[in-house]
Design a protein around this motif. Structure first.
Motif, mmCIF file in Angstrom:
data_model
loop_
_atom_site.group_PDB
_atom_site.id
_atom_site.type_symbol
_atom_site.label_atom_id
_atom_site.label_comp_id
_atom_site.label_asym_id
_atom_site.label_seq_id
_atom_site.Cartn_x
_atom_site.Cartn_y
_atom_site.Cartn_z
ATOM 1 N N PHE A 181 0.845 -1.189 0.000
ATOM 2 C CA PHE A 181 0.000 0.000 0.000
ATOM 3 C C PHE A 181 0.881 1.240 0.000
ATOM 4 O O PHE A 181 1.889 1.278 0.690
ATOM 5 C CB PHE A 181 -0.887 0.037 1.247
ATOM 6 C CG PHE A 181 -1.861 -1.089 1.325
ATOM 7 C CD1 PHE A 181 -3.054 -1.048 0.621
ATOM 8 C CD2 PHE A 181 -1.600 -2.196 2.113
ATOM 9 C CE1 PHE A 181 -3.971 -2.076 0.698
ATOM 10 C CE2 PHE A 181 -2.506 -3.237 2.197
ATOM 11 C CZ PHE A 181 -3.692 -3.190 1.489
ATOM 12 N N SER A 182 0.467 2.242 -0.741
ATOM 13 C CA SER A 182 1.150 3.533 -0.691
ATOM 14 C C SER A 182 0.644 4.281 0.533
ATOM 15 O O SER A 182 -0.526 4.189 0.877
ATOM 16 C CB SER A 182 0.846 4.353 -1.939
ATOM 17 O OG SER A 182 1.374 3.729 -3.066
ATOM 18 N N PRO A 183 1.516 5.036 1.196
ATOM 19 C CA PRO A 183 1.046 5.817 2.346
ATOM 20 C C PRO A 183 -0.047 6.791 1.925
ATOM 21 O O PRO A 183 0.018 7.386 0.861
ATOM 22 C CB PRO A 183 2.299 6.566 2.803
ATOM 23 C CG PRO A 183 3.442 5.830 2.219
ATOM 24 C CD PRO A 183 2.936 5.212 0.954
ATOM 25 N N GLN A 184 -1.046 6.932 2.768
ATOM 26 C CA GLN A 184 -2.167 7.820 2.500
ATOM 27 C C GLN A 184 -2.204 8.945 3.517
ATOM 28 O O GLN A 184 -1.890 8.746 4.688
ATOM 29 C CB GLN A 184 -3.488 7.043 2.569
ATOM 30 C CG GLN A 184 -3.596 5.929 1.552
ATOM 31 C CD GLN A 184 -3.623 6.449 0.127
ATOM 32 O OE1 GLN A 184 -4.341 7.389 -0.190
ATOM 33 N NE2 GLN A 184 -2.816 5.850 -0.741
ATOM 34 N N ALA A 185 -2.593 10.132 3.074
ATOM 35 C CA ALA A 185 -2.805 11.251 3.991
ATOM 36 C C ALA A 185 -4.029 10.934 4.842
ATOM 37 O O ALA A 185 -4.980 10.324 4.370
ATOM 38 C CB ALA A 185 -3.018 12.539 3.209
ATOM 39 N N VAL A 186 -3.990 11.334 6.105
ATOM 40 C CA VAL A 186 -5.104 11.120 7.022
ATOM 41 C C VAL A 186 -5.771 12.471 7.251
ATOM 42 O O VAL A 186 -5.153 13.369 7.834
ATOM 43 C CB VAL A 186 -4.610 10.529 8.365
ATOM 44 C CG1 VAL A 186 -5.758 10.411 9.352
ATOM 45 C CG2 VAL A 186 -3.923 9.195 8.150
ATOM 46 N N SER B 93 -7.986 13.413 13.543
ATOM 47 C CA SER B 93 -8.736 12.351 12.860
ATOM 48 C C SER B 93 -9.469 11.489 13.886
ATOM 49 O O SER B 93 -9.359 11.706 15.086
ATOM 50 C CB SER B 93 -7.783 11.486 12.025
ATOM 51 O OG SER B 93 -7.083 10.564 12.845
ATOM 52 N N ARG C 97 1.974 4.455 10.616
ATOM 53 C CA ARG C 97 0.867 3.517 10.381
ATOM 54 C C ARG C 97 -0.320 3.919 11.245
ATOM 55 O O ARG C 97 -0.137 4.454 12.337
ATOM 56 C CB ARG C 97 1.281 2.099 10.722
ATOM 57 C CG ARG C 97 2.418 1.614 9.835
ATOM 58 C CD ARG C 97 2.423 0.108 9.688
ATOM 59 N NE ARG C 97 3.422 -0.273 8.711
ATOM 60 C CZ ARG C 97 3.174 -0.480 7.423
ATOM 61 N NH1 ARG C 97 1.960 -0.360 6.954
ATOM 62 N NH2 ARG C 97 4.125 -0.818 6.584
ATOM 63 N N ASP C 98 -1.505 3.630 10.739
ATOM 64 C CA ASP C 98 -2.699 3.863 11.557
ATOM 65 C C ASP C 98 -2.986 2.606 12.374
ATOM 66 O O ASP C 98 -2.265 1.599 12.278
ATOM 67 C CB ASP C 98 -3.873 4.332 10.710
ATOM 68 C CG ASP C 98 -4.461 3.258 9.809
ATOM 69 O OD1 ASP C 98 -4.090 2.059 9.920
ATOM 70 O OD2 ASP C 98 -5.317 3.609 8.988
ATOM 71 N N ARG D 193 -2.335 0.339 8.278
ATOM 72 C CA ARG D 193 -2.185 0.964 6.968
ATOM 73 C C ARG D 193 -1.126 2.063 7.021
ATOM 74 O O ARG D 193 -1.088 2.848 7.977
ATOM 75 C CB ARG D 193 -3.511 1.559 6.502
ATOM 76 C CG ARG D 193 -4.576 0.523 6.191
ATOM 77 C CD ARG D 193 -5.847 1.212 5.769
ATOM 78 N NE ARG D 193 -6.360 1.985 6.882
ATOM 79 C CZ ARG D 193 -7.590 1.870 7.390
ATOM 80 N NH1 ARG D 193 -8.440 1.025 6.857
ATOM 81 N NH2 ARG D 193 -7.975 2.604 8.407
ATOM 82 N N ILE E 270 0.625 5.552 6.571
ATOM 83 C CA ILE E 270 0.102 6.923 6.489
ATOM 84 C C ILE E 270 1.255 7.897 6.293
ATOM 85 O O ILE E 270 2.417 7.582 6.556
ATOM 86 C CB ILE E 270 -0.714 7.299 7.751
ATOM 87 C CG1 ILE E 270 0.119 7.170 9.038
ATOM 88 C CG2 ILE E 270 -1.941 6.417 7.870
ATOM 89 C CD1 ILE E 270 0.514 8.461 9.627
#
Length: 138
Positions: free
Chosen positions: A5-10, A46, A109-110, A114, A116
């Motif tokens: 998975f590519s890191p995602q903005a939260v 968040s 990671r969250d 995942r 982040i």
């Protein structure tokens, strides 16, 4: 098969530059680096817990465009876990020789594992006249 998975903005996870302090080290010695001390806060607005595990800074020389990349694990020796509503504050510094732009990101990671990412706002590092070395950014 392992999924990557590519890191995602939260949404709600943000970095604020609270203050910049500039120091000219070694008066009259042009070979000595300049110091930019920064004070940052990372706030988790968040609905999930996140753990920050590393950072990447990109310093870009304003005149030449030359880039220096600084990467590493942790943030000032720790791996902050931020629950919803939590905040982590710290200060550190960069050395530079002429006006330079700094920007970057924190990675982690969250609570579900995942990856982040949260961006560090871009700021300019430049020596200032005597007596004007602190720049609060509120």
């Amino acid at each position: 098969m392992k999924t990557s998975f590519s890191p995602q903005a939260v949404p709600g996870l943000e970095v604020k530059i609270e203050q910049l302090r500039f120091r000219v080290s070694g008066k009259g010695e042009p070979e000595r680096p300049l110091v930019c001390q920064y004070y940052l806060s990372i706030r988790n607005g968040s609905d999930r817990t996140v753990q920050l595990q590393g950072r990447k800074w990109v310093l870009t020389d304003e005149e030449t465009g030359e880039k220096v990349v600084i990467e590493g694990e942790g943030i000032v020796g720790s791996f902050p876990e931020l629950r919803p509503g939590g905040k982590f504050r710290y200060s550190s510094y960069h050395l530079y020789r002429q006006p330079t732009w700094a920007e970057g990101a924190y990675f982690g990671r969250d609570e579900s594992g995942r990856p982040i990412v949260v961006s560090i706002p871009r700021f300019r590092m430049a020596a200032v006249p005597e007596g004007e070395g602190d720049r609060p950014l509120f």
